[in-house]
Scaffold this active site. Sequence first.
Site, PDB file in Angstrom:
ATOM      1  N   GLY A 230      18.243  15.164 -13.591  1.00  0.00           N
ATOM      2  CA  GLY A 230      18.245  16.617 -13.505  1.00  0.00           C
ATOM      3  C   GLY A 230      18.783  17.260 -14.768  1.00  0.00           C
ATOM      4  N   GLY A 232      21.077  20.195 -17.161  1.00  0.00           N
ATOM      5  CA  GLY A 232      22.369  20.853 -17.257  1.00  0.00           C
ATOM      6  C   GLY A 232      23.558  19.916 -17.301  1.00  0.00           C
ATOM      7  N   CYS A 258      20.360   8.955 -14.589  1.00  0.00           N
ATOM      8  CA  CYS A 258      20.627  10.060 -15.520  1.00  0.00           C
ATOM      9  C   CYS A 258      21.701  11.017 -15.009  1.00  0.00           C
ATOM     10  CB  CYS A 258      19.326  10.762 -15.883  1.00  0.00           C
ATOM     11  SG  CYS A 258      18.304   9.719 -16.956  1.00  0.00           S
ATOM     12  N   GLN A 262      25.710  10.257 -14.147  1.00  0.00           N
ATOM     13  CA  GLN A 262      26.885  11.012 -14.572  1.00  0.00           C
ATOM     14  C   GLN A 262      27.714  11.467 -13.371  1.00  0.00           C
ATOM     15  OE1 GLN A 262      24.943  14.058 -16.878  1.00  0.00           O
ATOM     16  NE2 GLN A 262      23.989  12.539 -18.219  1.00  0.00           N
ATOM     17  N   ASN A 300      16.037  10.836 -21.520  1.00  0.00           N
ATOM     18  CA  ASN A 300      16.027  12.294 -21.619  1.00  0.00           C
ATOM     19  C   ASN A 300      17.362  12.815 -21.115  1.00  0.00           C
ATOM     20  OD1 ASN A 300      15.710  15.040 -21.352  1.00  0.00           O
ATOM     21  ND2 ASN A 300      14.436  14.879 -19.529  1.00  0.00           N
ATOM     22  N   GLY A 302      21.196  15.007 -22.494  1.00  0.00           N
ATOM     23  CA  GLY A 302      22.036  15.611 -23.521  1.00  0.00           C
ATOM     24  C   GLY A 302      23.512  15.442 -23.243  1.00  0.00           C
ATOM     25  N   PHE A 303      23.823  14.762 -22.124  1.00  0.00           N
ATOM     26  CA  PHE A 303      25.211  14.465 -21.767  1.00  0.00           C
ATOM     27  C   PHE A 303      25.352  12.965 -21.566  1.00  0.00           C
ATOM     28  CE2 PHE A 303      24.688  18.874 -20.777  1.00  0.00           C
ATOM     29  CZ  PHE A 303      25.934  19.465 -20.995  1.00  0.00           C
ATOM     30  N   HIS A 344      15.494   6.299 -17.670  1.00  0.00           N
ATOM     31  CA  HIS A 344      14.485   6.476 -16.627  1.00  0.00           C
ATOM     32  C   HIS A 344      13.706   5.195 -16.355  1.00  0.00           C
ATOM     33  CE1 HIS A 344      14.701  10.891 -16.054  1.00  0.00           C
ATOM     34  NE2 HIS A 344      15.183  10.856 -17.286  1.00  0.00           N
ATOM     35  N   GLU A 346      11.818   4.718 -13.912  1.00  0.00           N
ATOM     36  CA  GLU A 346      10.504   5.094 -13.388  1.00  0.00           C
ATOM     37  C   GLU A 346       9.535   5.477 -14.504  1.00  0.00           C
ATOM     38  OE1 GLU A 346      12.086   9.010 -14.384  1.00  0.00           O
ATOM     39  OE2 GLU A 346      12.956   7.164 -13.606  1.00  0.00           O
TER      40      GLU A 346
END
Length: 373
Positions: A230, A232, A258, A262, A300, A302-303, A344, A346
């Site tokens: 997801g 943010g 992902c 986190q 993919n 950014g954290f 990922h 998948e």
Amino acid sequence: MKYQNRKKALILLADGTIFYGKAVGGKEGSAFGEVCFNTGMTGYQEIFTDPSYFGQLMVTTNAHIGNYGANAEEIESEGIKISGLICRNFSYHYSRPAADEALESFMNRNKLLAISDVDTRALVNYIRDNGAMNAVITTEVDNIEGLKKQLAEVPNMEGLELASKVSTKEPYFFGKENATYKISALDIGIKKNILRNLANRDCYVKVFPYNASFEEMEAFQPDGYFLSNGPGDPQPLNDAIEATKKIIASGTPLFGICLGHQIIALANGISTYKMHHGHRGINHPIMNLLTGKGEITSQNHGFAISREEAEAHPDIEITHVHLNDHTAAGIRIKDKPVFSVQYHPEASPGPHDASYLFDDFLANIKKHKLQTA
């Protein structure tokens, strides 16, 4: 050539840097978001519809975008999720027999603003040097000062909760009702190919909204739980973190991908941080520390989670490491059937090196069912 007299356009970065281009098609206006780049040579339609990219302006490093059109089977959610597209060469015509339509018409139906004829190599190098930042793509090339004021009001990705923007509003089911295994999945930006992978492994999945409680998910009497990818910052997702703590305490198998990875880290007291420019592409090298084998993966994010805190945690084992920057790419809880990865398995798009992780999840479920029978 179509649209020979296309409108001038530009990208204005938060630090005032400007890159110039042309509007794709006849669409005009402005789009705001965090600028980032994906290095994949294919898979643009899956990237554009991946909920993890919500709120981001996507720079594609492949020189040609749109050359194989769009296909209804190659979407990862209902509609486009990126805020805008930045590319070098946009192909208005396509040559793939399997395509249903031109990418331009697919984008127009989803009201996506895109600009092309941009020096994307220079832009990507700038992001790599200066980090991901907010930006605006626009055809309002004579309104720079006004756009700067609007851009200054766009919230930064750090601290931003976006899962609620892409999550399902109501629970729904995926797969065959008479499947052998039942999975409760928390949708914090789930991709369709994750659900396909679970359904293909004889799982019936109930997908819950981002803020569902453990008790709501437990009522489905699942054999395992899943936390999705997801967009943010993960830290504001207090409901998901609390539910995850209870899932872990229950001893039921849990798998996270992902953003879900986190959330599992945060549920164990391991902090997360915003990366300089993140990992986005389909050729990221991973080392599986449990098997000693390398994997080429689709990524993919950014954290990331704190590797130092994960290594110091008595109950956590780091299972996978990114070979480019040595960030923690996978963890497991030592005495529980709980594991997660920061990429990922998948794919869609990308290689299938990591699809075995779904099999590992099913193996945990089968073992747990035998133990609790």
